[in-house]
Design a protein around this motif. Sequence first.
Motif: not given
Length: 150
Positions: A1-9
Amino acid sequence: MITKKSKKRYFAWNLILLILCGLLLVFMWFKSQIAQPERLIGNSSPHAIEQVMKRRHSKKLNATIVFYQPGCKDCRKVAPQILAYRLAKFGKLNKPFKIITINTHNKHNSQYIKKFSITKTPTFIQYDHGKVTRYSGTNKEEVAKLMDIK
């Protein structure tokens, strides 16, 4: 699952990659221009060339014609002087002097190559109020004299 933190990274890494690619392109362009500074001289407009050709024997004309070719190692040596002269005289209208540059590889300029019997580049032909001086070479003092640089 894609989290907000991984999207920013993911976005940050893509942005960094994009910036690095842009810097690489700018560096490569700049390097190509430094490697061949004679390419920055540029061929004078046909109108400017014709204007000097028509008036070249006039006592009022003060101009230098420079024959050059891309890739010429001797042209590379004098290109910085020609560019420096153009920058120094840019916007200064107090001294009516022209420098006309003619690329010998341009097929439209073949008539001038024949007319002036150009066999070597760079070749400078100065018209100083009726007096004609011709020089082929890279001696900085001679080039400076022909371009009216004091």
